[in-house]
Design a protein around this motif. Structure first.
Motif, PDB file in Angstrom:
ATOM      1  N   LYS A 109      -0.519  -7.478   3.510  1.00  0.00           N
ATOM      2  CA  LYS A 109      -0.143  -6.066   3.587  1.00  0.00           C
ATOM      3  C   LYS A 109       1.176  -5.814   2.853  1.00  0.00           C
TER       4      LYS A 109
ATOM      5  N   GLY B 188       0.309  -7.720  -1.211  1.00  0.00           N
ATOM      6  CA  GLY B 188      -0.935  -7.454  -1.913  1.00  0.00           C
ATOM      7  C   GLY B 188      -1.801  -8.691  -2.068  1.00  0.00           C
TER       8      GLY B 188
ATOM      9  N   PHE C 133       0.810  -1.212   0.000  1.00  0.00           N
ATOM     10  CA  PHE C 133       0.000   0.000   0.000  1.00  0.00           C
ATOM     11  C   PHE C 133       0.854   1.278   0.000  1.00  0.00           C
TER      12      PHE C 133
END
Length: 306
Positions: A254, A257, A220
């Motif tokens: 996290k 992905g 992210f």
């Protein structure tokens, strides 16, 4: 045409690029895991579920990037090459979205990926006319040896998705990789080059993920400008394996992905196998790959026509 849209529909990933031909710069992009090779090993088919994931990804990318699918240059690779129903699948995509994919062979995939990497090396101010390029895909793995203005490539029929779904035990996986290492070594030996002097360059999701983890990034907060040119060594692979082997699914998701969790460890083992074949301790990681190569190739051909 100064602006071009390219789409790379891989065995696991779907990637769209809006590219500025005049300045050779990325304008915008879209990436999504579609798992097109899911179940391909056993059925020999692109499943209906995978087809619908691709359709959904196409629609989302069109909405986000505002491009015309009929004008995009679209290529697809190993999974579609292997699938017995590839003609029906591609006809379905064209009927539903208006997008026309071309199935390219391993040699053309290597040529276009190499073109992108050469541009990336120049952009990153990394001087290397002689290098070995590794491109780990979902359904195939490409090894490309660049020597000055010539290149020699071979597409090997294994990737992160196909190996993960074929070999359920780590022992069987590593045994199979040992066999592939012999095959790869035979290809490299046939070239009769002293690869000790060649730089090792790696692209695609596994190398970029390891580079990102090394830099303290996660999925992210992925910054490809920082990832590009990062040096990854064997210790980094060990560190990543420890993290993935000792973390829960949420933590790994996290980092890598959604849609990549089950494949990342196999990707690292493939990457490590190439390190061992080449007898290298480190590699340069680049984010640029096939979709960038398709764009650069189009831009160069278009400039020659003008």
């Amino acid at each position: 045409m100064d602006k071009i849209t390219t789409i790379d529909l891989g065995s696991n990933s779907f990637r769209v690029l809006i590219y500025d031909c005049k300045n050779h710069k990325i304008i915008d992009e879209y990436n999504e895991v579609v798992g097109m090779a899911d179940g391909l090993n056993t059925s020999g088919l692109i499943s209906k579920e995978a087809q619908e994931r691709v359709i959904k990804a196409l629609r989302k990318s069109i909405e986000k990037l505002k491009y015309s699918p009929k004008d995009a240059i679209c290529v697809t690779t190993a999974a579609m090459r292997m699938a017995k129903n590839n003609k029906e699948v591609l006809s379905y995509f064209k009927k539903e979205i208006g997008v026309e994919f071309k199935i390219i062979d391993g040699e053309e995939e290597a040529r276009l990926t190499l073109l992108a990497v050469k541009y990336a090396l120049k952009r990153e101010k990394i001087s290397s006319s002689n290098f070995v390029l590794l491109d780990i895909g979902g359904g195939s793995t490409e090894i490309i040896v660049n020597k000055d203005d010539s290149f020699y490539s071979k597409s090997f029929n294994f990737g992160i998705v196909t190996l993960t779904q074929k070999y359920l035990s780590k022992i069987d996986l590593l045994k199979q990789l040992d066999e592939y290492k012999i095959e790869i070594n035979n290809f490299l030996a046939s070239l009769n080059f002293d690869l000790n002097t060649y730089t090792f360059v790696a692209t695609a999701g596994t190398p970029t993920t390891i580079a990102a983890v090394k830099l303290g990034q996660d999925f992210f907060h992925y910054d490809k400008d920082k990832v590009n040119g990062t040096i990854v060594n064997l210790d980094d692979l060990k560190d990543c394996l420890k993290i993935f082997e000792n973390s829960d699914e949420d933590t790994i998701t996290k980092l890598v992905g959604k849609g990549r969790v089950e494949f990342i460890e196999v990707g690292i083992y493939i990457y490590r196998a190439i390190f061992e074949v080449l007898q290298k301790n480190e590699s340069i990681v680049l984010d640029d790959g096939l979709r960038e190569g398709v764009a650069v190739n189009y831009c160069l051909q278009n400039s020659l026509r003008q």
